[in-house]
Design an enzyme around this catalytic site. Structure first.
Site, mmCIF file in Angstrom:
data_model
loop_
_atom_site.group_PDB
_atom_site.id
_atom_site.type_symbol
_atom_site.label_atom_id
_atom_site.label_comp_id
_atom_site.label_asym_id
_atom_site.label_seq_id
_atom_site.Cartn_x
_atom_site.Cartn_y
_atom_site.Cartn_z
ATOM 1 N N ASP A 339 44.934 31.007 34.073
ATOM 2 C CA ASP A 339 44.430 30.754 32.894
ATOM 3 C C ASP A 339 45.609 31.027 31.918
ATOM 4 O OD1 ASP A 339 42.164 31.122 30.944
ATOM 5 O OD2 ASP A 339 42.535 33.438 30.836
ATOM 6 N N ASP A 640 41.688 36.754 32.636
ATOM 7 C CA ASP A 640 41.138 38.088 32.188
ATOM 8 C C ASP A 640 39.804 37.921 31.812
ATOM 9 O OD1 ASP A 640 41.522 36.335 29.998
ATOM 10 O OD2 ASP A 640 42.865 37.882 28.860
ATOM 11 N N ASP A 644 36.454 33.411 34.205
ATOM 12 C CA ASP A 644 37.446 33.133 35.257
ATOM 13 C C ASP A 644 36.919 33.909 36.593
ATOM 14 O OD1 ASP A 644 39.449 32.133 33.601
ATOM 15 O OD2 ASP A 644 39.731 34.053 32.757
ATOM 16 N N ASN A 735 54.242 53.632 73.462
ATOM 17 C CA ASN A 735 53.484 52.958 72.404
ATOM 18 C C ASN A 735 53.549 53.745 71.238
ATOM 19 O OD1 ASN A 735 52.722 50.632 73.949
ATOM 20 N ND2 ASN A 735 50.947 51.273 74.390
#
Length: 909
Positions: A339, A640, A644, A735
């Site tokens: 944007d 923002d 959007d 492990n």
């Protein structure tokens, strides 16, 4: 009363904004003066529902936990734990069960951090509105508004629902949250003729949750709740289902493959044991040992830990991610859709250029800070800006405090700041020279005029100051102020029009200023509008929302890293193209209307040559992100504003600005706390680094796993120690108490130089690509062969009747496997670079811990009883160490050969 159809195609199938205001009121069965009756409003409320945004119901903790439990890796581990308890291997069952709980808790905790996106929209709902009911203006809860309600608006109000303007006076609204348009939009009641007018250009409509910045209006509500533009965004958010990150998809695929390998190996071992007539419990124990060896039991926890470390690094750089897997997604980003307003730019209108008395000036400084100077060509006389400064301060209403706080129209705030840079204080000037008459701004005539008593050459003189669109102001001018004096407008009209064109092509919003002096007894107050004529033109100002200081450099770095950067904004395409040129985005601009006219295939074909998009709708942003994803791109979307939000949710990594709306913060997967686009590029760099670390970890983990699978298969098929080369506890020890430290070394390894000079990784090339799997087998084969050697050279010391009993060959195999994993982890931390290159001291410090633990497990009595080991002699330890050192030596040799081949190919290219 019958149900009222409030759809945009009511009354002749024409959108509301193309119809006359009275026709809209009539279609909605309302009255512009009396509004709805209370009874009508109540009935419509029952029919249409409340004027609120429907919130998504978030999943419960138990639902999320069950989803985590359903992960194939955890299901396999649960099966192992249950079988272990069934055959009385309690310690094994408890350890594996604890691991399952750890995986579920970590995964659930991260999932619950993401709240429902649409909930934030509901929180934005305005609680009160001024509405005409039964002929009286009353204040009601905004949630009770219905189509047909007549609502009064004034400066400072938030619009409570979408509506058609019935009457207005100097109305302007700030729609950046909805359309991305940075400047306030002039509004009036005049109907529009084009039914395809984009959202940002519907000047006779107002929209929910936008703000009235100037003037007053009466509107008839056309849409409420989920039918508003905000509601449609909410619907898009609900329709966008969150997709798994590339890493999640890869690990899921890898888990599936490992499941087949693990259970296939278990089946082979069990069948071999039964064919040798071994006791059923021994066969099951052997199968469990194989399963624990073949299932990467620590992978979910280790990957979570690695991603968590990455998220902390991002937070230190002002980037907050909601889900840990989003850290890795950043590293795969190949396209950024940004944007403009508030993201690449500061969302603070600023005068950048000035055309005054026929000369050009540049204005330093940005935003609402009152510091900066007005610069001119060197050697030319510096003019007096008195007439312009008076026009800037007196013919405007906004105020700007010294700390940058704005009250009023942002464009006027830019003018006040310019006046301050010229040495004039707006508030002091207005107090000194109050208005005696005014013509308020209105979009119908596109100018504003104020009249004041000003001392001119010691004589109090009535002076009018006018600002507005260059075309309308020029039409009312008869003369022009120049450096040489006042000349007829005809002498300079072409030069002024050329200056206006030049400013417009730079994407600047242009305002013209003029003045006129009157006789002190002129009856201006009787008809101010008539007095706005015979003006003297002063100059033009070019206003823009300036770039953030870091944006251009961030775009350069992103493009250098092979990332396509595109700007998508609600501003006009010409503004988008001008800003894009300053950013260095590349060629190609298109408007929302142009891309809406394209089919999906046409738009996909055009995308490589398009980098700026102007006048786009929220639907356009969503579509662009989706089409890029269909082309194989990993898309990041920054924004923002509310408009959007849907695109942020659709994108692989939605990036919200910290100062943005709650909606975008909830819809996005990452928040830039400092609103700095450059932080996103830093985040991508860290994301790439984290992915490289995960690849290194998986390489180490799978090499160890394959070594154990091969070890157990060979031991079972050839009957070595009755098919039990290592006990289940030994495998778990390897492990969890050995493998974890090479993982820490990988985790803390510095970010490689030049990581942002490489192209984005191909998401189609998975972690388990053929080249990587080949390395896993080679490295795992080295550990397997060296671990198998003690079992072959000391066969007489084995105890096939009780394979779990402590003995020297199994203990040596355990020690070789542990040491080989430690040394192998050191050199496998980088690929194809040498793992022995600096910095290495910290790595050695960490790896000294599992070395000590291995010795403790073999030599300390209580650990011997727990792990099932026995003490080794000095020669046996030296043999184990020598075998283990073969692993890093041969791995480094393989990498050296591979690097030499790469250098030869580069030289040939």
């Amino acid at each position: 009363m019958s149900t009222v159809d409030t759809s945009p195609d009511t009354a002749g199938e024409a959108p509301w904004y193309t119809q006359d205001a009275d026709a809209v009121v009539a279609a909605l069965r309302s009255d512009r003066d009396r509004g709805l009756t209370a009874a009508d409003a109540a009935q419509r409320l029952a029919e249409h529902g409340p004027n609120s945004i429907a919130a998504e119901k978030p999943p419960s903790t138990w639902q999320v936990a069950l989803q985590q439990l359903a992960d194939p890796m955890n299901i396999m581990l649960v099966a192992v734990a249950i079988i272990s308890l069934f055959i009385n291997q309690v310690s094994v069952g408890i350890l594996v069960g604890a691991l399952v709980v750890l995986n579920i808790v970590l995964g659930t905790r991260q999932e619950l951090k993401a709240k429902a996106s649409v909930d934030a929209l509901a929180k934005m709902q305005i609680p009160q509105a001024k509405v005409v009911r039964d002929g009286s203006l009353v204040q009601v809860d905004a949630t009770t508004l219905v189509p047909g309600d007549i609502v009064a608006l004034e400066a400072g109000d938030i619009v409570p629902a979408d509506g058609r303007i019935v009457r207005s006076a100097t109305l302007e609204t700030q729609e950046a949250a909805l359309t991305g348009e940075s400047a306030p939009i002039p509004k009036d009641a005049g109907a529009l003729t084009d039914p395809d007018t984009t959202l940002g250009d519907r000047t006779d409509m107002v929209f929910q949750n936008t703000q009235v910045t100037r003037g007053t209006a009466t509107v008839v509500i056309t849409d409420t709740g989920m039918q508003t533009q905000m509601g449609q965004i909410a619907s898009m958010l609900s329709a966008v289902k969150p997709a798994k990150s590339p890493l999640q998809r890869e690990l899921d695929s890898l888990t599936g493959v490992l499941g087949w390998i693990a259970w296939g190996a278990v089946a082979i071992i069990i069948i071999a044991g039964l064919l040798r007539d071994q006791p059923l419990q021994s066969v099951i124990l052997l199968g469990i040992s194989m399963a624990i060896s073949a299932i990467p039991t620590g992978m979910p926890s280790f990957v979570q830990a690695m991603l968590s470390y990455g998220s902390r690094q991002l937070a230190e750089h002002k980037a907050v991610v909601k889900n840990l897997t989003d850290v890795e997604t950043l590293g795969a980003t190949s396209a950024i859709n940004s944007d403009k307003t508030g993201t690449l730019t500061m969302n603070e209108m600023t005068v950048e250029s000035l055309y005054y008395r026929g000369e050009w000036f540049t204005v330093a400084g940005s935003g609402y800070e009152k510091t900066g100077e007005v610069r001119h060509v060197a050697g030319l006389p510096v003019p007096q800006f008195n007439q312009l400064a008076l026009g800037l301060t007196l013919c405007s209403d906004a105020t700007v405090s010294d700390d940058g706080a704005v009250i009023g129209d942002p464009t006027e705030a830019a003018l006040v700041v310019l006046a301050a840079k010229l040495g004039s204080d707006a508030e002091l000037t207005r107090a000194k020279f109050p208005r005696v008459a005014e013509v308020p701004f209105d979009s119908a005539y596109k100018f504003m005029g104020t009249f004041h008593e000003i001392p001119v050459e010691g004589v109090e003189t009535l002076v009018g100051y006018v600002k507005g669109g260059p075309d309308v102001v020029l039409d009312r001018c008869s003369s022009v102020a120049t450096m040489e004096g006042v000349v007829p407008i005809a002498d300079r009209r072409d030069a002024i029009l050329e200056a206006n064109r030049s400013l417009s092509e730079q994407g600047l919003r242009v305002l013209a200023f003029a003045f006129r002096r009157f006789a002190s007894d002129a009856p201006v107050a009787d008809d101010p509008m008539a007095a706005v004529s015979d003006l003297t033109f002063v100059g033009l100002v070019g206003i823009i929302d300036p770039l953030r200081p870091s944006s251009k450099e961030a775009v350069r770095i992103a493009r250098e890293a092979g990332i396509e950067v595109r700007m998508i904004t609600g501003d006009h395409a010409i503004t988008a193209a001008a800003i894009g040129a300053k950013l260095g985005l590349g060629d190609g601009a298109a408007s929302g209307a142009e891309i809406q006219a394209m089919s999906d295939d046409e738009l996909k074909a055009a995308l490589p040559r398009l980098h700026m998009f102007g006048r786009v709708t929220p639907e356009d942003k969503l579509r662009l992100a989706r089409l890029m994803q269909e082309q194989g791109a990993v898309v990041a979307m920054t924004g923002d504003a509310v408009n959007d939000a849907a695109a942020l949710k659709q994108a692989d990594i939605g990036v919200a600005m910290g100062s943005g709306s709650d909606v975008t913060k909830q819809a996005g997967k990452m928040i830039l706390v400092d609103d700095n686009f450059g932080t996103l590029v830093t985040a991508v760099r860290l994301g790439r680094s984290i992915y490289e670390k995960i690849v290194s970890y998986v390489r180490f983990q799978m090499s160890q796993l394959f070594s154990l699978v091969l070890l157990f298969l060979v031991a079972s098929i050839f009957g070595i120690n009755s098919g039990v080369p290592l006990t289940p506890i030994m495998v778990l020890f390897l492990n969890f108490f050995v493998a974890i430290f090479p993982v820490i070394v990988i985790l803390l390894d510095p970010v490689p130089d030049g990581i942002m000079l490489k192209p984005p990784r191909d998401p189609k090339k998975t972690i388990a690509n053929p080249g990587a799997v080949t390395l896993w087998f080679i490295y795992g084969g080295l550990i397997f062969i060296t671990t198998l050697v003690p079992l072959l050279i000391y066969p007489d010391l084995l105890n096939p009747e009780n394979p779990s009993a402590p003995n020297v060959p199994v203990t040596m195999a355990f020690a070789v496997c542990a040491l080989g994993s430690i040394f192998g982890g050191l050199v496998m931390r980088r690929d194809p670079e040498s793992g022995l290159a600096a910095p290495i001291i910290d790595a050695v410090k960490w790896l000294s811990i599992p070395l000590a633990l291995t010795v403790v497990a073999v030599e300390v009595p209580f650990m011997q009883r727990l792990v099932g080991t026995t003490s080794l002699s000095g020669d046996e330890w030296l043999t184990a160490l020598g075998l283990a050192l073969l692993v890093p030596v041969l791995i480094e040799l393989e990498k050296w050969i591979r690097r030499a081949r790469l250098r030869r190919r580069a030289a040939q290219a």
